[in-house]
Design a protein around this motif. Structure first.
Motif, PDB file in Angstrom:
ATOM      1  N   GLY A   1      57.584  45.097  75.008  1.00  0.00           N
ATOM      2  CA  GLY A   1      56.621  44.602  74.037  1.00  0.00           C
ATOM      3  C   GLY A   1      56.024  43.256  74.437  1.00  0.00           C
ATOM      4  O   GLY A   1      56.551  42.563  75.316  1.00  0.00           O
ATOM      5  N   PHE A   2      54.909  42.913  73.812  1.00  0.00           N
ATOM      6  CA  PHE A   2      54.243  41.616  73.987  1.00  0.00           C
ATOM      7  C   PHE A   2      53.646  41.424  75.379  1.00  0.00           C
ATOM      8  O   PHE A   2      53.448  40.280  75.810  1.00  0.00           O
ATOM      9  CB  PHE A   2      55.201  40.452  73.689  1.00  0.00           C
ATOM     10  CG  PHE A   2      55.860  40.521  72.352  1.00  0.00           C
ATOM     11  CD1 PHE A   2      55.136  40.320  71.179  1.00  0.00           C
ATOM     12  CD2 PHE A   2      57.208  40.815  72.240  1.00  0.00           C
ATOM     13  CE1 PHE A   2      55.739  40.389  69.945  1.00  0.00           C
ATOM     14  CE2 PHE A   2      57.827  40.894  71.004  1.00  0.00           C
ATOM     15  CZ  PHE A   2      57.098  40.676  69.852  1.00  0.00           C
ATOM     16  N   VAL A   3      53.376  42.507  76.117  1.00  0.00           N
ATOM     17  CA  VAL A   3      52.781  42.356  77.452  1.00  0.00           C
ATOM     18  C   VAL A   3      51.532  43.232  77.587  1.00  0.00           C
ATOM     19  O   VAL A   3      51.210  43.706  78.672  1.00  0.00           O
ATOM     20  CB  VAL A   3      53.799  42.684  78.567  1.00  0.00           C
ATOM     21  CG1 VAL A   3      54.883  41.637  78.657  1.00  0.00           C
ATOM     22  CG2 VAL A   3      54.407  44.069  78.361  1.00  0.00           C
ATOM     23  N   GLY A   4      50.837  43.435  76.484  1.00  0.00           N
ATOM     24  CA  GLY A   4      49.635  44.252  76.517  1.00  0.00           C
ATOM     25  C   GLY A   4      48.565  43.684  77.430  1.00  0.00           C
ATOM     26  O   GLY A   4      47.869  44.433  78.135  1.00  0.00           O
ATOM     27  N   GLU A   5      48.426  42.364  77.453  1.00  0.00           N
ATOM     28  CA  GLU A   5      47.427  41.730  78.314  1.00  0.00           C
ATOM     29  C   GLU A   5      47.735  41.996  79.784  1.00  0.00           C
ATOM     30  O   GLU A   5      46.844  42.264  80.587  1.00  0.00           O
ATOM     31  CB  GLU A   5      47.401  40.218  78.054  1.00  0.00           C
ATOM     32  CG  GLU A   5      46.383  39.474  78.900  1.00  0.00           C
ATOM     33  CD  GLU A   5      46.426  37.976  78.673  1.00  0.00           C
ATOM     34  OE1 GLU A   5      45.698  37.247  79.374  1.00  0.00           O
ATOM     35  OE2 GLU A   5      47.198  37.526  77.799  1.00  0.00           O
ATOM     36  N   LEU A   6      49.014  41.937  80.134  1.00  0.00           N
ATOM     37  CA  LEU A   6      49.431  42.177  81.511  1.00  0.00           C
ATOM     38  C   LEU A   6      49.114  43.613  81.915  1.00  0.00           C
ATOM     39  O   LEU A   6      48.547  43.858  82.988  1.00  0.00           O
ATOM     40  CB  LEU A   6      50.922  41.867  81.650  1.00  0.00           C
ATOM     41  CG  LEU A   6      51.567  42.017  83.029  1.00  0.00           C
ATOM     42  CD1 LEU A   6      52.639  40.930  83.225  1.00  0.00           C
ATOM     43  CD2 LEU A   6      52.199  43.397  83.178  1.00  0.00           C
ATOM     44  N   ASN A   7      49.468  44.575  81.075  1.00  0.00           N
ATOM     45  CA  ASN A   7      49.193  45.981  81.384  1.00  0.00           C
ATOM     46  C   ASN A   7      47.696  46.239  81.523  1.00  0.00           C
ATOM     47  O   ASN A   7      47.262  46.970  82.426  1.00  0.00           O
ATOM     48  CB  ASN A   7      49.776  46.880  80.295  1.00  0.00           C
ATOM     49  CG  ASN A   7      51.279  47.054  80.422  1.00  0.00           C
ATOM     50  OD1 ASN A   7      51.858  46.809  81.475  1.00  0.00           O
ATOM     51  ND2 ASN A   7      51.921  47.461  79.346  1.00  0.00           N
TER      52      ASN A   7
END
Length: 290
Positions: free
Chosen positions: A85-91
Motif C-alpha cells: 500500500g501507499f506506493v501508487g505513485e511509484l507503480n
C-alpha cells in the motif's frame, strides 16, 4: 457553517487517523532499517565475472545467441511493480515508463506484481503475469523470471529484454530505471582495465566443454546477480516511498487539525458570545420591566 458537533467529531477522527499513521510510519521505518541489512551484491563479484569474460573472450570469439540482437523479433519489457500500500505513485511511474519503452503492440509485456497486472487487465491488454517480489527476494523468484526470458529468447520468440523498475537513490528517494538484460552487451561484461587478467596464463587456461557453453553459464550467473540487485533496489524504493507517503500524510493531517481546531474554537467563541449577549439582553429586559 459546519455544526460544532460535526467539527468535534472530525477532530476526534483526525486524532485517530494520526495515531494509525504514526504506528504505520514507525513500522515502515523499522522495515527500511531491517531491509538495509540485506545488502546488494558486491562490486567484487561483478569484477570477478568480468575477469572471467575477459579471459574466455581472449581465447576466442563468443558466438552465443544471448549476445546477439535480432531486430526482426519483438522485444520483451518487464515491469517490477509493488503490491504494498501507499506506493501508487511509484507503480504509475514504472508503468508509464514501460509503455514508453514499448515500440510495437507485438512487444511482450511481463508484469511482476498484482497491482501492475490489474492495470493491464482493466485495459484488456495482453501481458504475462508473475508474482510480485517478496521482501526476502527468494532464489526461486529469480530463477522463474530468468528461466522465462532465456527460454523465450533462445527459442527466437523475442529479440531483446528490458526491465523497468524503481531504482533507489537514497532512503525515500527513487527514480525509474531501464536496464537491458538481453542481449548481453560486451561492454557490460568486460573489465574496466586490461590488467585484471594480466596474471592469467591464457595458454594454460582450460575451457570445457566450449567457449559458448562457459559463456552461457557465466551469463546465467550474471543475470542472477543483476536481477537480485534490481529486485533489491525495487523493494528498497517501495519501502522508502511508503515511508515518505506516510510522512506526507502525517503532515497533511497536522494541517487539517490546525484548520479544524481553528474552526472549532471560533465556533465555541461565537456560541459563548451569543449566549452572553442573550443573557445580558434578558437581564436588561427584566430590569426595565421591574
Amino acid at each position: 457553517m459546519i455544526p460544532i458537533a460535526e467539527l468535534k467529531q472530525n477532530l476526534e477522527l483526525n486524532k485517530s487517523l494520526g495515531s494509525v499513521i504514526e504506528t504505520l510510519k514507525a513500522g515502515s521505518a523499522i522495515q527500511v532499517r531491517e531491509f538495509q541489512a540485506k545488502r546488494r551484491a558486491s562490486d567484487k563479484l561483478f569484477m570477478m565475472l568480468k575477469e572471467c569474460f575477459d579471459a574466455i573472450s581472449k581465447r576466442g570469439a563468443i558466438k552465443h545467441p544471448l549476445f546477439f540482437y535480432d531486430k526482426e523479433l519483438p522485444s520483451c519489457i518487464i515491469l517490477v511493480t509493488s503490491d504494498d500500500g501507499f506506493v501508487g505513485e511509484l507503480n504509475s511511474a514504472v508503468i508509464n515508463a514501460a509503455l514508453e519503452e514499448r515500440k510495437s503492440q507485438n512487444d511482450e509485456i511481463v508484469v511482476l506484481g498484482e497491482r501492475g497486472a490489474g492495470y493491464f487487465e482493466d485495459r484488456s491488454e495482453s501481458f504475462i503475469p508473475f508474482p510480485g517480489i517478496s521482501e526476502d527476494i527468494k532464489p526461486a523468484e529469480l530463477r522463474s523470471i530468468k528461466k522465462h526470458i532465456i527460454s523465450r529468447y533462445s527459442n527466437k520468440r523475442i529479440g531483446q529484454v528490458k526491465i523497468v523498475y524503481p531504482e533507489s537513490t537514497s532512503v525515500g528517494s527513487w527514480k525509474v530505471a531501464v536496464t537491458q538484460l538481453l542481449p548481453l552487451v560486451p561492454a557490460q561484461l568486460m573489465s574496466d582495465t586490461a590488467q585484471n587478467t594480466s596474471n592469467i596464463d591464457l595458454k594454460d587456461l582450460l575451457i570445457e566443454p566450449s567457449i559458448n557453453s562457459v559463456a552461457e553459464g557465466l551469463v546465467n550467473l550474471w543475470l542472477d546477480v543483476v536481477l537480485y540487485n534490481i529486485f533489491w533496489s525495487s523493494k528498497f524504493s517501495e519501502f522508502g516511498a511508503r515511508l515518505m507517503h506516510l510522512e506526507g500524510s502525517e503532515q497533511e493531517l497536522g494541517r487539517m487539525k490546525q484548520q479544524l481546531s481553528l474552526q472549532y474554537f471560533k465556533h465555541v467563541h461565537a456560541l459563548a458570545d451569543r449566549t452572553i449577549r442573550e443573557i445580558l439582553s434578558a437581564r436588561i429586559g427584566l430590569g426595565k420591566a421591574s
